[in-house]
Design a protein around this motif. Structure first.
Motif, PDB file in Angstrom:
ATOM      1  N   VAL A 416       3.604 108.425 134.544  1.00 54.82           N
ATOM      2  CA  VAL A 416       4.920 107.447 134.252  1.00 54.82           C
ATOM      3  C   VAL A 416       4.435 106.361 133.550  1.00 54.82           C
ATOM      4  O   VAL A 416       3.387 105.489 133.826  1.00 54.82           O
ATOM      5  CB  VAL A 416       5.570 107.122 135.647  1.00 54.82           C
ATOM      6  N   ILE A 417       5.196 106.196 132.421  1.00 47.79           N
ATOM      7  CA  ILE A 417       4.837 105.079 131.297  1.00 47.79           C
ATOM      8  C   ILE A 417       5.995 104.154 131.223  1.00 47.79           C
ATOM      9  O   ILE A 417       7.138 104.486 131.565  1.00 47.79           O
ATOM     10  CB  ILE A 417       4.246 105.478 130.046  1.00 47.79           C
ATOM     11  N   GLY A 418       5.581 103.138 130.141  1.00 49.64           N
ATOM     12  CA  GLY A 418       6.905 102.316 129.882  1.00 49.64           C
ATOM     13  C   GLY A 418       7.318 101.124 130.718  1.00 49.64           C
ATOM     14  O   GLY A 418       6.692 101.155 131.812  1.00 49.64           O
ATOM     15  N   VAL A 419       8.217 100.520 130.555  1.00 51.35           N
ATOM     16  CA  VAL A 419       8.756  99.337 131.371  1.00 51.35           C
ATOM     17  C   VAL A 419       9.395  99.639 132.354  1.00 51.35           C
ATOM     18  O   VAL A 419       9.596  98.693 133.430  1.00 51.35           O
ATOM     19  CB  VAL A 419       9.378  98.355 130.338  1.00 51.35           C
ATOM     20  N   ASP A 420      10.411 100.649 132.360  1.00 50.20           N
ATOM     21  CA  ASP A 420      11.165 100.904 133.345  1.00 50.20           C
ATOM     22  C   ASP A 420      10.783 101.915 134.425  1.00 50.20           C
ATOM     23  O   ASP A 420      10.984 103.106 134.609  1.00 50.20           O
ATOM     24  CB  ASP A 420      12.533 101.665 132.947  1.00 50.20           C
ATOM     25  N   ARG A 421       9.371 101.776 135.011  1.00 47.66           N
ATOM     26  CA  ARG A 421       8.516 102.737 135.565  1.00 47.66           C
ATOM     27  C   ARG A 421       8.917 102.733 137.124  1.00 47.66           C
ATOM     28  O   ARG A 421       9.162 104.070 137.760  1.00 47.66           O
ATOM     29  CB  ARG A 421       7.033 102.461 135.676  1.00 47.66           C
ATOM     30  N   GLU A 422       9.468 101.707 137.650  1.00 55.44           N
ATOM     31  CA  GLU A 422       9.995 101.831 139.076  1.00 55.44           C
ATOM     32  C   GLU A 422      10.987 102.782 139.332  1.00 55.44           C
ATOM     33  O   GLU A 422      11.085 103.547 140.268  1.00 55.44           O
ATOM     34  CB  GLU A 422      10.299 100.208 139.597  1.00 55.44           C
TER      35      GLU A 422
END
Length: 511
Positions: A416-422
Motif C-alpha cells: 500500500v502506497i500513497g497518502v490515503d493508506r489507512e
C-alpha cells in the motif's frame, strides 16, 4: 434575440461576427476554442486562473482578450462583457460559481465539443459531407478503444482521426485542412455533461457510439453517482447506426434502452461469452461478429483469435473487450473482418496500460499505472490472479472496500502506497485479512518505488507477477500516472541490474 441567433449557428459558414463568447480555462482545449472563435469573427474573452507563457502570449495575437485571476467568484470583467455564450473547458464542474452564474442568467453554456459539432463542415469529404463522428466513453478503456478504432478504420481504408479527451482537441481535428472520413471522439464524463446542456442546434448526431463500462468515478465533480451515469448516457443520444454496449455491464444496456436515438439505430452487444445475433463475442478462443453479417442468425464471422492477441500482448480480458467494442464500431462503418485481423497483429497498447516492463527469474513486473480507479484495477487483478498488488494513492473519495473484498482478495499480497493508506489498510483488515499487506510510509516517498520493488521481491514466492494497479490518482506523490509508472519501471530495471551483478559475482566462472 441571442437564443434565436445561436440556433442558427450550425455551420462554419454561418455569421459568427460579433458573437460574444467567454472562454473559461486556457489549456489546450481553451486555446483551441478561442482560436476557432476568433477565426470565425466572434468577440472572445478568455478567463483563466493561470496560463502557460506560450498561451498567454498567443491569445492577444489571435485577436482575443485575456484576463488572468481568481475565478472563485464571478469576476466583474465577465459580467461587464455580457457574453452570449460561456464556453467552458472540461475542468469546470457544474458547481463552479461561473457555471452556476451562466445557468442562472440564461446564458448559453457550451463545451468545445458542441462548438466543433456546429462547425464540422469546415472541411468536407469528397462527397461534400462532413466527417462522420464515432463517440467513445466509459469509466475505463476509452483511450485504448479509441486508438484501436482508429487503427481498424485506417486498415479499412477510411481516413480516421482520434480526438477529444485523448489529447487532440476536436476543434483541431475539424479544422485540419487534410480532412477526415471519420472522427473518433473520446469523451470524458465532463465533456458529456456539457454536451447534455446543448440546445437542439448543438446536439450531436453520431454515426455510432459506445459506453464501454460504468463504475463510480469523478463523483465530486458530478455531485452524485446518478449524475455521473446520466452524463455518460448522453453518448448514445441521437446515434444513427450502432449503439455498442457491454453485455456484462447492465448499466450500459440501460443507457441504450433509455436513449433517444435516431430511428433505425441498432443495439450491438459485446462481451467475452458466446454472442447472440446482434452481438460480438468469443467462441472457443475465436473473436467473432454476429451483428454485421447477412447470415447472423446461423453463423458468425471470425475477426481474430485469443492466441493471436496473446502473441501481440493484447489478451488480458478487459483488453479483449475493448477490441470487441472497437471492432463493432469499425464493422458499423463497413470495415472487413480480414482488415481487422491484420490490423490487430501490429497494434500495441500505450505505455502504463497492462505493460509488462520486465520478466526476470520467473517474476513478471506489470505497469498498469493508468488504473486510477477501482474498476480499472479490478480488471488488472482479474488478468493476473495471485499477483503482488501495488495499490493506493489519492483515492478521490472513493471507497476501495468492494474492490478489496472481491478482486483484491485474490492477490498474493499487497503493498500500500500513497497518502490515503489507512482506508486501504482498513479495507484489507476488514475484507481480506488473509492477504499479506505491507505499506510504504511517507518518509520513504522520495524513493517510494525503490522500496516498493524491494518489498515485492521479498513477498513473492518463487515465480509470479508484481502488478502496479493503484486504483487511485497519482498526484499525491507523483506528477502523473505516467510519472508513477516510469518510476516503477526504472526501479524494477535497477533492481534487476543489481541482482544480475550479484548473480555474476556468485557464479563459479566470475573473476
Amino acid at each position: 434575440m441571442a437564443s434565436e441567433r445561436l440556433e442558427g449557428l450550425t455551420s462554419w459558414h454561418s455569421d459568427w461576427t460579433g458573437l460574444r463568447v467567454a472562454v473559461l480555462g486556457l489549456s489546450v482545449t481553451g486555446f483551441s476554442a478561442a482560436d476557432t472563435l476568433t477565426e470565425l469573427g466572434a468577440e472572445v474573452l478568455v478567463l483563466s486562473e493561470d496560463a502557460s507563457e506560450e498561451y498567454a502570449r498567443l491569445v492577444p495575437v489571435i485577436g482575443a482578450r485575456l484576463e488572468l485571476g481568481p475565478l472563485s467568484e464571478v469576476p466583474a470583467v465577465l459580467k461587464d462583457f455580457a457574453p452570449d455564450v460561456v464556453l467552458a473547458s472540461p475542468g469546470f464542474p457544474p458547481s463552479h460559481p461561473v457555471i452556476r452564474w451562466a445557468k442562472e442568467n440564461g446564458i448559453a453554456l457550451w463545451g468545445d465539443v458542441e462548438l466543433a459539432w456546429r462547425v464540422r463542415d469546415k472541411v468536407l469529404r469528397a462527397d461534400g459531407t462532413p466527417a462522420e463522428w464515432v463517440l467513445i466513453t466509459g469509466t475505463n478503456g476509452k483511450t485504448t478503444t479509441t486508438q484501436l478504432t482508429v487503427t481498424l478504420l485506417d486498415a479499412g481504408g477510411l481516413r480516421a482521426a482520434p480526438c477529444g479527451n485523448i489529447g487532440v482537441p476536436v476543434l483541431d481535428a475539424v479544422r485540419d485542412p487534410g480532412g477526415f472520413d471519420v472522427l473518433v471522439v473520446e469523451l470524458s464524463s465532463h465533456q458529456l455533461w456539457y454536451i447534455g446542456q446543448s440546445a437542439p442546434a448543438g446536439q450531436l448526431v453520431p454515426y455510432s457510439a459506445t459506453c464501454l463500462n460504468l463504475a463510480d468515478d469523478h463523483l465530486v465533480w458530478h455531485g452524485s453517482a446518478d449524475a455521473y451515469r446520466a452524463a455518460k448516457a448522453f453518448v448514445y443520444r441521437h446515434t444513427k447506426v450502432a449503439c455498442v454496449y457491454n453485455k456484462s455491464d447492465l448499466a450500459t444496456l440501460r443507457m441504450v434502452e433509455e436513449a433517444d436515438v435516431t430511428e433505425g439505430a441498432r443495439a450491438i452487444g459485446f462481451d467475452l461469452g458466446t454472442p447472440g445475433p446482434s452481438d460480438l463475442g468469443v467462441v472457443d478462443g475465436i473473436l467473432v461478429d454476429r451483428a454485421f453479417h447477412d447470415d447472423r442468425r446461423h453463423s458468425a464471422l471470425e475477426l481474430t483469435t485469443v492466441d493471436a492477441l496473446r502473441a501481440a500482448g493484447l489478451a488480458a480480458p478487459h483488453v479483449v473487450q475493448n477490441i470487441l467494442a472497437a471492432s463493432a464500431l469499425a464493422r458499423s462503418l463497413g470495415v472487413e473482418p480480414a482488415d481487422i485481423r491484420d490490423a490487430l497483429q501490429t497494434f500495441r497498447m500505450d505505455a502504463h496500460r497492462i505493460e509488462v516492463v520486465a520478466e526476470h527469474h520467473g517474476i513478471r513486473w506489470v505497469d498498469d499505472s493508468k488504473a486510477t480507479n477501482p474498476h480499472a484495477a479490478a480488471s488488472s487483478l482479474r488478468a493476473y490472479p495471485g499477483a503482488i498488488w501495488i495499490v493506493g494513492g489519492d483515492l478521490k473519495g472513493v471507497d476501495l472496500g468492494d474492490l478489496v473484498a472481491h478482486a483484491g482478495g485474490t492477490a498474493g499480497g499487497a503493498i500500500v502506497i500513497g497518502v490515503d493508506r489507512e482506508p486501504v489498510l482498513a479495507a484489507f483488515r476488514r475484507h481480506a485479512p488473509h492477504v499479506p499487506v505491507q505499506e510504504v510510509v511517507p518518509a520513504e516517498t522520495g524513493g517510494v518505488m525503490d522500496r516498493v520493488v524491494e518489498i515485492a521481491s521479498e513477498m513473492i514466492d518463487g515465480e509470479g507477477t508484481v502488478l502496479l494497479a493503484p486504483a487511485a490518482a497519482s498526484f499525491d506523490q507523483f506528477s502523473s500516472y505516467a510519472d508513477r509508472g516510469e518510476r516503477f519501471a526504472t526501479a524494477v530495471r535497477e533492481w534487476i541490474g543489481r541482482g544480475s551483478a550479484d548473480d555474476a559475482d556468485d557464479s563459479p566462472t566470475a573473476h
